[in-house]
Design a protein around this motif. Structure first.
Motif, PDB file in Angstrom:
ATOM      1  N   ILE A 180       0.854  -1.192   0.000  1.00  0.00           N
ATOM      2  CA  ILE A 180       0.000   0.000   0.000  1.00  0.00           C
ATOM      3  C   ILE A 180       0.888   1.239   0.000  1.00  0.00           C
ATOM      4  CG2 ILE A 180      -1.806   1.270   1.215  1.00  0.00           C
ATOM      5  CD1 ILE A 180      -2.622  -1.383   2.503  1.00  0.00           C
ATOM      6  N   ILE A 181       0.703   2.070  -1.009  1.00  0.00           N
ATOM      7  CA  ILE A 181       1.534   3.270  -1.152  1.00  0.00           C
ATOM      8  C   ILE A 181       0.997   4.348  -0.214  1.00  0.00           C
ATOM      9  CG2 ILE A 181       2.331   5.044  -2.743  1.00  0.00           C
ATOM     10  CD1 ILE A 181       1.852   2.949  -4.987  1.00  0.00           C
ATOM     11  N   THR A 182       1.819   4.760   0.756  1.00  0.00           N
ATOM     12  CA  THR A 182       1.391   5.760   1.733  1.00  0.00           C
ATOM     13  C   THR A 182       1.864   7.173   1.383  1.00  0.00           C
ATOM     14  OG1 THR A 182       3.331   5.279   3.098  1.00  0.00           O
ATOM     15  CG2 THR A 182       1.302   4.058   3.571  1.00  0.00           C
ATOM     16  N   ASP A 183       2.913   7.284   0.565  1.00  0.00           N
ATOM     17  CA  ASP A 183       3.377   8.611   0.151  1.00  0.00           C
ATOM     18  C   ASP A 183       4.203   8.465  -1.116  1.00  0.00           C
ATOM     19  OD1 ASP A 183       3.731  11.316   0.123  1.00  0.00           O
ATOM     20  OD2 ASP A 183       4.649  11.451   2.114  1.00  0.00           O
ATOM     21  N   VAL A 184       4.087   9.435  -2.011  1.00  0.00           N
ATOM     22  CA  VAL A 184       4.820   9.421  -3.281  1.00  0.00           C
ATOM     23  C   VAL A 184       5.257  10.839  -3.607  1.00  0.00           C
ATOM     24  CG1 VAL A 184       4.734   8.942  -5.753  1.00  0.00           C
ATOM     25  CG2 VAL A 184       3.480   7.491  -4.171  1.00  0.00           C
ATOM     26  N   LYS A 185       6.495  10.982  -4.018  1.00  0.00           N
ATOM     27  CA  LYS A 185       6.962  12.263  -4.549  1.00  0.00           C
ATOM     28  C   LYS A 185       7.695  11.996  -5.857  1.00  0.00           C
ATOM     29  CE  LYS A 185       7.314  15.319  -0.550  1.00  0.00           C
ATOM     30  NZ  LYS A 185       8.218  16.222   0.209  1.00  0.00           N
ATOM     31  N   GLN A 186       7.313  12.726  -6.901  1.00  0.00           N
ATOM     32  CA  GLN A 186       7.930  12.561  -8.210  1.00  0.00           C
ATOM     33  C   GLN A 186       8.801  13.770  -8.543  1.00  0.00           C
ATOM     34  OE1 GLN A 186       3.926  11.662 -10.144  1.00  0.00           O
ATOM     35  NE2 GLN A 186       5.267  10.299 -11.280  1.00  0.00           N
ATOM     36  N   ASP A 187       9.773  13.519  -9.378  1.00  0.00           N
ATOM     37  CA  ASP A 187      10.647  14.579  -9.901  1.00  0.00           C
ATOM     38  C   ASP A 187      11.297  15.384  -8.773  1.00  0.00           C
ATOM     39  OD1 ASP A 187      11.836  15.823 -12.099  1.00  0.00           O
ATOM     40  OD2 ASP A 187      10.376  17.456 -12.082  1.00  0.00           O
ATOM     41  N   VAL A 188      11.831  14.661  -7.773  1.00  0.00           N
ATOM     42  CA  VAL A 188      12.534  15.313  -6.668  1.00  0.00           C
ATOM     43  C   VAL A 188      14.004  14.921  -6.707  1.00  0.00           C
ATOM     44  CG1 VAL A 188      10.489  15.433  -5.213  1.00  0.00           C
ATOM     45  CG2 VAL A 188      11.968  13.417  -5.087  1.00  0.00           C
ATOM     46  N   SER A 217      25.875  21.468   4.161  1.00  0.00           N
ATOM     47  CA  SER A 217      24.650  21.167   4.922  1.00  0.00           C
ATOM     48  C   SER A 217      23.487  20.950   3.959  1.00  0.00           C
ATOM     49  CB  SER A 217      24.316  22.311   5.883  1.00  0.00           C
ATOM     50  OG  SER A 217      25.330  22.460   6.846  1.00  0.00           O
ATOM     51  N   VAL A 218      22.611  19.997   4.292  1.00  0.00           N
ATOM     52  CA  VAL A 218      21.449  19.704   3.448  1.00  0.00           C
ATOM     53  C   VAL A 218      20.211  19.531   4.326  1.00  0.00           C
ATOM     54  CG1 VAL A 218      22.752  18.617   1.588  1.00  0.00           C
ATOM     55  CG2 VAL A 218      21.915  17.214   3.486  1.00  0.00           C
ATOM     56  N   GLU A 219      19.052  19.776   3.717  1.00  0.00           N
ATOM     57  CA  GLU A 219      17.752  19.501   4.346  1.00  0.00           C
ATOM     58  C   GLU A 219      17.140  18.308   3.629  1.00  0.00           C
ATOM     59  OE1 GLU A 219      13.349  21.546   5.088  1.00  0.00           O
ATOM     60  OE2 GLU A 219      14.982  22.695   4.149  1.00  0.00           O
ATOM     61  N   THR A 220      16.746  17.309   4.396  1.00  0.00           N
ATOM     62  CA  THR A 220      16.235  16.076   3.793  1.00  0.00           C
ATOM     63  C   THR A 220      14.715  15.982   3.926  1.00  0.00           C
ATOM     64  OG1 THR A 220      16.549  14.842   5.844  1.00  0.00           O
ATOM     65  CG2 THR A 220      18.378  14.863   4.272  1.00  0.00           C
ATOM     66  N   GLY A 221      14.127  15.124   3.079  1.00  0.00           N
ATOM     67  CA  GLY A 221      12.684  14.875   3.108  1.00  0.00           C
ATOM     68  C   GLY A 221      12.394  13.398   3.294  1.00  0.00           C
ATOM     69  N   LEU A 222      11.616  12.839   2.370  1.00  0.00           N
ATOM     70  CA  LEU A 222      11.278  11.419   2.463  1.00  0.00           C
ATOM     71  C   LEU A 222      12.521  10.562   2.263  1.00  0.00           C
ATOM     72  CD1 LEU A 222       7.948  11.136   0.428  1.00  0.00           C
ATOM     73  CD2 LEU A 222       8.247  11.410   2.887  1.00  0.00           C
ATOM     74  N   SER A 280      17.377   5.546  -0.987  1.00  0.00           N
ATOM     75  CA  SER A 280      17.606   6.948  -1.308  1.00  0.00           C
ATOM     76  C   SER A 280      16.895   7.870  -0.328  1.00  0.00           C
ATOM     77  CB  SER A 280      17.110   7.256  -2.732  1.00  0.00           C
ATOM     78  OG  SER A 280      17.726   6.406  -3.667  1.00  0.00           O
ATOM     79  N   THR A 281      17.345   9.111  -0.317  1.00  0.00           N
ATOM     80  CA  THR A 281      16.739  10.156   0.505  1.00  0.00           C
ATOM     81  C   THR A 281      16.468  11.375  -0.370  1.00  0.00           C
ATOM     82  OG1 THR A 281      17.800   9.424   2.543  1.00  0.00           O
ATOM     83  CG2 THR A 281      17.093  11.710   2.466  1.00  0.00           C
ATOM     84  N   GLU A 282      15.341  12.018  -0.144  1.00  0.00           N
ATOM     85  CA  GLU A 282      14.994  13.244  -0.863  1.00  0.00           C
ATOM     86  C   GLU A 282      15.812  14.409  -0.307  1.00  0.00           C
ATOM     87  OE1 GLU A 282      11.197  16.313  -1.352  1.00  0.00           O
ATOM     88  OE2 GLU A 282      11.095  14.587  -0.015  1.00  0.00           O
ATOM     89  N   ILE A 283      16.405  15.179  -1.203  1.00  0.00           N
ATOM     90  CA  ILE A 283      17.150  16.377  -0.821  1.00  0.00           C
ATOM     91  C   ILE A 283      16.251  17.585  -1.073  1.00  0.00           C
ATOM     92  CG2 ILE A 283      19.184  17.783  -1.194  1.00  0.00           C
ATOM     93  CD1 ILE A 283      19.742  15.048   0.062  1.00  0.00           C
ATOM     94  N   VAL A 284      15.849  18.243   0.012  1.00  0.00           N
ATOM     95  CA  VAL A 284      14.941  19.390  -0.115  1.00  0.00           C
ATOM     96  C   VAL A 284      15.710  20.660  -0.460  1.00  0.00           C
ATOM     97  CG1 VAL A 284      13.227  20.804   1.102  1.00  0.00           C
ATOM     98  CG2 VAL A 284      13.306  18.326   1.474  1.00  0.00           C
ATOM     99  N   SER A 285      16.847  20.847   0.148  1.00  0.00           N
ATOM    100  CA  SER A 285      17.660  22.031  -0.143  1.00  0.00           C
ATOM    101  C   SER A 285      19.120  21.733   0.185  1.00  0.00           C
ATOM    102  CB  SER A 285      17.170  23.241   0.665  1.00  0.00           C
ATOM    103  OG  SER A 285      17.328  23.015   2.047  1.00  0.00           O
ATOM    104  N   GLY A 286      20.010  22.564  -0.364  1.00  0.00           N
ATOM    105  CA  GLY A 286      21.440  22.414  -0.103  1.00  0.00           C
ATOM    106  C   GLY A 286      22.217  21.873  -1.277  1.00  0.00           C
ATOM    107  N   LEU A 287      21.562  21.166  -2.200  1.00  0.00           N
ATOM    108  CA  LEU A 287      22.215  20.612  -3.384  1.00  0.00           C
ATOM    109  C   LEU A 287      21.347  20.848  -4.604  1.00  0.00           C
ATOM    110  CD1 LEU A 287      23.431  17.163  -1.978  1.00  0.00           C
ATOM    111  CD2 LEU A 287      24.854  19.189  -2.395  1.00  0.00           C
TER     112      LEU A 287
END
Length: 567
Positions: free
Chosen positions: A455-463, A510-515, A520-527
């Motif tokens: 069951i897919i609980t969260d999805v982020k595309q093109d991140v 320094s980076v801010e991470t998401g999911l 893998s880990t989502e990079i929200v900012s910093g890169l």
């Protein structure tokens, strides 16, 4: 003198030898350091992609509904149109029981009602004596007060059910059951308009009737909430009339919706195509709504008529017709009862599906309550179990992917239909049941089969995504070791899979991470996309790297491409 010469000669040999040993040791040390202690780096690039979080559970396949088809009356079976394994449409006639006696009871009740009404009409022209008149007024006053009380109770009972009915009607017309981009009303019309554009009229009618009924319902509901059984009599009477008109409007909306879906089915069946199974479920729900609204209308109309009749008796007070009105009403009630009884001699399919068992044959005598046959719906669902941590992440409507032990080559997408509100405790472990409706009703998938669901609980595309091993923590913050180089040099650096020696210092970024999933880990900012960072470091005896298990891929419905999931 000879002794001094010998000492000097000895020094000339030893000093060069010592110098030679020192130089050899220095270069040997450098070579040893270069071969064994230089740090090598495995690099990774920041890339765009899709990250998915999911939870997994297992269970079994079952039919979304199943029922025993029972007889409500006794008699001989004169018609049997069903056999085991046969597919049937909702409301299809399955069994007919001999109804000769029931038909006679209907004719007798019709004759009695006609006679009672004729007598009532005659009595309305007759003036009674004073005593009878006074008794009639008193009785009419009591009946009127009771009618107001009954009317308010009926309205209260109706508004216990109308919200669910309106929600169900809205779901049938405007949910996205067949397509994520198209409402059901549009799907039904578009599916058959190439065969007959008359379906567009049915669509428009269903839409307009729903909007009208919705507006009336909302206003009526507000008026009901502001009223009480202690309100003025005229306010209660107005509420009863308003509710009657509201229910009548809803009945029209249900009828128009039924016309649209029935037209859709008829056109597809006439063309040799198979309608969507869910359309039969919708028709079954609409038939239920029709039965309820008809009952409400009859009850409200009866109360309206009673109020009107009693008010006329009190106002006019010239005719003693109440006893005869009661007789006429009783005769009408008797007629309604025997007509309902007559309907029980015809047994219909409760929903579209498959006959799983047949217990009788033509000519058999059956009693009320006899199970004639059993049926299961076409639509199958997966019933799985989740632990309390995973269950907290699941909600209705989420996409799921289903696999089967018995069918390794089949993968079916689905959608969470509902989940238990209360958990089940077994040996101290809490679990929650989840029902998933299958998007595709594959005939090879049988009730009782084992099923596994993601069951897919969260999805982020093109991140922006980066390997988990490249991200380091420092307290509550995160950073990476960034390689600063030209674009051409970055490509050369990334080409080495066994690690390279860097001549330039690394930058701690320094980076801010998401999911984050297993890989893998989502990079929200910093890169930014294309940045190159250190994924792991390699020395002679130690490899600093994050080992990840190969994760099973699967398809997200409507998204395409194989992707990674969090387990």
């Amino acid at each position: 003198m000879i002794r001094m010469f010998k000492k000097l000669f000895r020094k000339k040999i030893i000093i060069p030898l010592l110098l030679l040993l020192i130089v050899a040791g220095f270069f040997g040390y450098r070579a040893l350091k270069s071969n064994g202690k230089e740090t090598r780096y495995v690099l990774a690039a920041v890339e765009k992609g899709t990250i998915i979080l999911s939870v997994s559970g297992s269970g079994q396949i079952s039919a979304s509904d199943q029922a025993d088809i029972k007889s409500k009356v006794s008699g001989d079976i004169i018609y049997l149109n069903v056999q085991k394994g046969q597919g049937v449409a909702a409301n299809a006639l399955l069994v007919q029981i001999d109804s000769v006696d029931a038909q006679k009871a209907v004719r007798d009740a019709q004759a009695t009602l006609q006679q009672e009404k004729l007598t009532l009409d005659k009595m309305k022209g007759m003036v009674t004596d004073e005593g009878t008149l006074r008794g009639t007024k008193e009785k009419a006053t009591e009946d009127l007060n009771k009618a107001y009380e009954d009317g308010f109770n009926n309205v209260s009972n109706i508004f216990l059910d109308l919200p669910n009915m309106m929600a169900g009607l809205q779901d049938i017309l405007f949910s996205y059951s067949f397509s994520t981009v198209q409402q059901n009303i549009d799907y039904y019309a578009d599916a058959v308009k190439i065969y007959d554009e008359k379906v567009l009229q049915y669509k428009t009618d269903a839409y307009n009737k729903y909007q009208i009924s919705r507006k009336a319902y909302d206003q009526n509901f507000e008026d009901y909430k502001s009223a009480s059984r202690f309100s003025e009599k005229n306010a209660i009477e107005s509420l009863i009339s308003e509710t009657y008109e509201t229910v009548k409007g809803i009945a029209e909306a249900v009828k128009s919706t039924n016309n649209l879906i029935q037209f859709y089915q008829d056109k597809l069946i006439g063309r040799g195509s198979r309608p969507q199974t869910l359309s039969s479920t919708h028709l079954s729900s609409l038939n239920t709504y029709t039965g309820k609204t008809n009952t409400y209308l009859l009850n409200l109309l009866s109360i309206k008529n009673t109020i009107q009749s009693d008010k006329e008796i009190i106002i006019e007070a010239d005719f003693d017709v109440k006893d005869q009105e009661i007789k006429a009403a009783k005769a009408e009630e008797t007629l309604s009862e025997v007509q309902e009884k007559l309907a029980d001699y015809s047994i219909y399919a409760p929903f579209g599906g498959i006959i799983s068992d047949v217990n009788v044959k033509k000519g058999d005598s059956v009693s009320a309550g006899t199970v004639l046959a059993s049926a299961i719906t076409w639509q199958k669902i997966a019933e799985i179990s989740l632990n309390e941590v995973d269950a907290a992440k699941v909600k209705a409507g989420q996409k799921a992917t289903l696999t089967f032990d018995a069918l390794p080559d089949i993968t079916i997408s689905g959608k969470v239909l509902e989940m238990d509100t209360a958990g089940t405790v077994s040996q101290g472990v809490v679990s929650y049941g989840v029902k998933i409706v299958l998007d595709t009703q594959d005939e090879s998938v049988k009730p009782g089969m084992s099923v596994a669901a993601d069951i897919i609980t969260d999805v982020k595309q093109d991140v922006l995504l980066l390997s988990n091993s490249a991200i380091k923590s420092q307290g509550t913050s995160y950073y990476v070791e960034l390689v600063e180089a030209s674009e051409e040099m970055k490509q050369q650096l990334l080409a080495s899979k066994s690690g390279i020696i860097l001549s330039t210092p690394l930058k701690q970024q320094s980076v801010e991470t998401g999911l984050s999933d297993d890989l893998s880990t989502e990079i929200v900012s910093g890169l930014k996309e294309g940045d190159v960072v250190v994924a792991s470091t390699i020395s002679q005896n130690t490899t600093k790297t994050t080992q990840t298990q190969q994760n099973q891929g699967f398809q997200i419905p409507g998204m395409g491409g194989q992707i990674r999931t969090n387990r």
